[in-house]
Design an enzyme around this catalytic site. Structure first.
Site, short mmCIF file in Angstrom:
data_model
loop_
_atom_site.label_atom_id
_atom_site.label_comp_id
_atom_site.label_asym_id
_atom_site.label_seq_id
_atom_site.Cartn_x
_atom_site.Cartn_y
_atom_site.Cartn_z
N LEU A 114 -23.07 -7.85 17.69
CA LEU A 114 -22.76 -7.99 16.26
C LEU A 114 -23.26 -9.31 15.66
O LEU A 114 -22.90 -9.67 14.55
CB LEU A 114 -21.24 -7.86 16.04
CG LEU A 114 -20.63 -6.50 16.44
CD1 LEU A 114 -19.12 -6.49 16.17
CD2 LEU A 114 -21.29 -5.34 15.71
N GLY A 115 -24.10 -10.01 16.40
CA GLY A 115 -24.77 -11.18 15.83
C GLY A 115 -23.91 -12.43 15.76
O GLY A 115 -24.13 -13.28 14.89
N SER A 116 -22.97 -12.56 16.70
CA SER A 116 -22.04 -13.69 16.62
C SER A 116 -22.77 -15.05 16.65
O SER A 116 -22.45 -15.95 15.87
CB SER A 116 -21.00 -13.55 17.73
OG SER A 116 -20.99 -14.61 18.58
N ASP A 160 -31.86 -10.36 13.68
CA ASP A 160 -30.45 -10.77 13.59
C ASP A 160 -30.28 -11.91 12.60
O ASP A 160 -29.45 -11.85 11.69
CB ASP A 160 -29.92 -11.21 14.96
CG ASP A 160 -29.74 -10.05 15.92
OD1 ASP A 160 -30.20 -8.94 15.60
OD2 ASP A 160 -29.14 -10.25 16.99
C1 MEV Z 1 -30.34 -7.61 19.24
O1 MEV Z 1 -29.36 -7.62 18.23
C2 MEV Z 1 -31.52 -6.80 18.83
C3 MEV Z 1 -32.65 -6.68 19.84
O2 MEV Z 1 -33.62 -5.82 19.27
C4 MEV Z 1 -33.27 -8.01 20.18
C5 MEV Z 1 -34.06 -8.59 19.01
O3 MEV Z 1 -34.45 -7.88 18.10
O4 MEV Z 1 -34.33 -9.79 19.10
C6 MEV Z 1 -32.16 -6.04 21.13
#
Ligand code: MEV
Length: 323
Positions: A114-116, A160
């Site tokens: 969730l991008g913490s 993110d």
């Molecule tokens: C992580 O939230 C998303 C991934 O695609 C990694 C990224 O985009 O850097 C798994």
């Protein structure tokens, strides 16, 4: 009677005051992992779930207090990623290191997709900007958070930090200008946490190894990109039935990339059996959260069934229509 003298109201920010800033969590709707390879992806903020940074003047040297990590103290010179956030932010703002304490806390679960990390970095930069009453372009904030994401994730795509810093739904292609998406029909999601944490970095590294070893993985990555681009059109035309089908297809491809897990698959199946239009893991995978597309008729049932299927935390979030 009026006055002949113009009246000016001057606002002077007082350095030394106390400021609280925050940043939202995010979910990836389509395209995680493939986005690292230049394929499109779609993400949206979860404005109701946030990380907070509160800055206050002290007469001690600069420090960050991480409330969720047993009040761990992080110094300016340290090698913690948050020290780097502060160093880069102060450099971009062209100001000296202040004698302040920044207390950081977050409602966003750690290592759950969730991008913490990006939200905490963004909240810290915002509170320093408030403290010094300085403005820097959003793109500069985004670049700083991206730099720090590299420490967390190795080779992040940048999705993110971008969705969190801009706090808007985005259609994202690495190294391309950010595209905001117009939405015809609200996108109502149930987010469910497996309760298992999983770091993004090893999952991304494993997908890289698979990509280099197995020829068919390149096709899987491209197929995920096609799904994300079809999903953008489905959102623009308000076709949520199609959007749900695309989520399920995306989840199947993520299984092929080995980033799903038994718990994620179980929650996806549970959501579908309860009437969701589609469901998939969201973020790095191997644990963390899944998302299910619902409507007003199905949401309550989907929430209940996900809880019974073992979800540790379930909540709703909606992307409102824009046109
Ligand atoms: C992580 O939230 C998303 C991934 O695609 C990694 C990224 O985009 O850097 C798994």
């Amino acid at each position: 009677m009026g006055t002949d003298f113009p009246v000016f109201v001057v606002c002077v920010a007082t350095i030394g005051s106390r400021f609280v800033s925050s940043a939202a969590a995010k979910v990836i709707l389509f395209g995680e992992h493939a986005v690292v390879y230049g394929q499109p992806a779609i993400a949206m903020p979860i404005s109701s779930l946030r990380a907070y940074a509160e800055v206050e003047s002290t007469n001690t040297p600069f420090q960050i207090i991480a409330q969720d990590l047993n009040n761990k103290i992080i110094t300016f010179e340290g090698d913690d990623p948050l020290s780097q956030v502060v160093r880069l932010a102060l450099e971009a703002m062209n100001v000296p290191t202040p004698d302040v304490s920044i207390v950081v806390r977050s409602d966003i679960p750690i290592a759950s997709g969730l991008g913490s990390g990006a939200a905490i970095s963004t909240a810290i930069i915002r509170c320093l900007l408030e403290y010094f009453d300085v403005v820097i372009p959003r793109e500069a904030i985004n670049e700083i958070v991206y730099e720090v994401e590299k420490i967390h994730h190795g080779t992040p795509s940048g999705i993110d930090n971008t969705v969190i810093v801009y706090e808007q739904a985005i259609y994202y292609v690495r190294d391309n200008p950010i595209e905001m998406i117009g939405i015809q029909n609200q996108v109502q999601l149930v987010v469910a946490d497996t309760g298992t944490t999983a770091l993004t970095k090893p999952a991304v590294a494993d997908v890289r190894r698979l990509y280099e070893k197995e020829e068919n993985i390149k096709q899987v990555i491209e197929d995920i990109g096609t799904i994300a681009s079809d999903a953008k059109q489905a959102m623009q035309s308000g076709n949520n039935d199609l959007l749900g089908n695309l989520m399920l297809k995306n989840h199947e491809f993520l299984q092929k990339l080995t980033v799903s897990s038994d718990e994620l698959d179980r929650l996806v199946d549970a959501a579908m059996s309860a009437g969701a239009k589609g469901a998939k893991l969201s973020g790095g995978g191997r644990g963390g959260n899944m998302i299910a597309l619902v409507d007003n008729n199905s949401s309550e049932n989907v929430i209940e069934v996900l809880k019974s299927a073992g979800a540790k935390r379930v909540f709703e979030t909606t992307l409102e229509k824009t046109s």
